[in-house]
Design an enzyme around this catalytic site. Structure first.
Site, PDB file in Angstrom:
ATOM      1  N   HIS A  57       0.671  -1.252  -0.193  1.00 43.48           N
ATOM      2  CA  HIS A  57      -0.399  -0.313  -0.480  1.00 43.48           C
ATOM      3  C   HIS A  57       0.703   1.456   0.266  1.00 43.48           C
ATOM      4  O   HIS A  57       1.917   1.403   0.761  1.00 43.48           O
ATOM      5  CB  HIS A  57      -1.202  -0.096   1.010  1.00 43.48           C
ATOM      6  CG  HIS A  57      -2.041   0.496   1.090  1.00 43.48           C
ATOM      7  ND1 HIS A  57      -1.779   1.961   1.590  1.00 43.48           N
ATOM      8  CD2 HIS A  57      -3.513   0.798   0.883  1.00 43.48           C
ATOM      9  CE1 HIS A  57      -2.968   2.805   1.281  1.00 43.48           C
ATOM     10  NE2 HIS A  57      -4.369   2.532   0.918  1.00 43.48           N
TER      11      HIS A  57
ATOM     12  N   GLU B 159      -3.892   2.170  -7.136  1.00 45.09           N
ATOM     13  CA  GLU B 159      -4.572   3.221  -6.440  1.00 45.09           C
ATOM     14  C   GLU B 159      -3.819   4.362  -6.142  1.00 45.09           C
ATOM     15  O   GLU B 159      -2.646   4.443  -6.168  1.00 45.09           O
ATOM     16  CB  GLU B 159      -4.787   2.538  -5.567  1.00 45.09           C
ATOM     17  CG  GLU B 159      -5.225   1.358  -4.766  1.00 45.09           C
ATOM     18  CD  GLU B 159      -5.462   1.336  -2.719  1.00 45.09           C
ATOM     19  OE1 GLU B 159      -6.226   1.703  -2.834  1.00 45.09           O
ATOM     20  OE2 GLU B 159      -4.464   1.825  -2.271  1.00 45.09           O
TER      21      GLU B 159
HETATM   22  P1  PGA Z   1     -10.155   5.655   0.661  1.00 45.62           P
HETATM   23  O1  PGA Z   1      -8.784   4.921   0.391  1.00 45.62           O
HETATM   24  O2  PGA Z   1     -11.471   5.040   0.031  1.00 45.62           O
HETATM   25  O3  PGA Z   1      -9.923   6.233   2.304  1.00 45.62           O
HETATM   26  O4  PGA Z   1      -9.741   6.803  -0.839  1.00 45.62           O
HETATM   27  C1  PGA Z   1      -8.167   4.225  -0.221  1.00 45.62           C
HETATM   28  C2  PGA Z   1      -6.796   3.129  -0.122  1.00 45.62           C
HETATM   29  O5  PGA Z   1      -6.096   3.875   0.643  1.00 45.62           O
HETATM   30  O6  PGA Z   1      -7.086   1.882   0.000  1.00 45.62           O
END
Ligand code: PGA
Length: 220
Positions: free
Chosen positions: A97, A146
């Site tokens: 992440h 992401e």
């Molecule tokens: P968010 O986070 O939905 O708060 O944007 C997503 C993530 O970091 O996995």
């Protein structure tokens, strides 16, 4: 039908009491949740036994994921939680992440070790990337795309861009599933899950409310 994963990433949120309240609220919706989606809840480590007990009682489509995994096997690695232990609770592990990379300085080498360790323990990595051409370690079958600017900002990535990048990731790697993450809400989730190369979403902030997360699952 396309396989879908709806992942709740609680990050460093929730005490035991708060997690209990979430489960109580979520249980109200759980019978209405369609069986064609895999729901994966990723809490902090100490909450794993409680979530595991809930999942056993409630639904066969619910799974546990962890937010991290040790890059080492069990042994003298103070503070690290081994894959062998995590496997008692979880089926999945989020690896790489962007917050782990940013705040804990995890390198590609660390992440590759984590992937290898997870796979050797029978845990499926959900490997996060924030850019199109990031290296993905061998053996990864599920990737979460992401973009950093979309995380927690209320400004999700443009769906056309998401589709193009997800399709690129699938073409260039032996990845089976690509999820989208970054400011997913009940209102926008279907914009992403309806994309042909996207197989679900990784939800941070909006997964902290059980009602909102259930809404996301229903609209996905
Ligand atoms: P968010 O986070 O939905 O708060 O944007 C997503 C993530 O970091 O996995």
């Amino acid at each position: 039908m396309k396989k879908q994963f709806i992942v709740a990433n609680w990050k460093s949120h929730k005490t035991t009491e708060e997690a209990k309240d979430w489960l109580t609220e979520f249980a109200v919706h759980s019978s209405q949740i369609a069986g064609d989606k895999e729901i994966i809840i990723c809490p902090s480590f100490p909450l794993l036994p409680m979530i595991a007990a809930f999942i056993r009682q409630h639904h066969e489509n619910f799974f546990i994921g962890t937010q991290d995994i040790s890059p080492y096997p069990e042994g003298a690695y103070t503070g690290a939680v081994s894959g062998k232990l995590l496997k008692e609770f979880g089926t999945y592990a989020i690896i790489g992440h962007s917050e782990r990379r940013q705040y804990f300085h995890e390198s590609l080498e660390d992440l590759s070790k984590k992937v290898t360790l997870a796979l050797s323990c029978g845990i499926t990595p959900i490997y996060c990337v924030s850019k199109k051409d990031e290296k993905i370690p061998a053996g990864v079958k599920i990737v979460a795309f992401e973009p950093i600017a979309a995380i927690g900002s209320g400004a999700p990535e443009d769906p056309t861009m998401v589709e193009a990048i997800a399709s690129f990731i699938k073409q260039k790697n032996s990845v089976l599933y690509v999820l989208y993450g970054g400011s997913v809400t009940p209102d926008n989730v279907n914009t992403y899950t309806s994309l042909s190369s996207i197989n679900g979403v990784l939800v941070g902030g909006a997964s902290l409310s059980a009602d909102t997360f259930a809404d996301i699952i229903q609209h996905a």
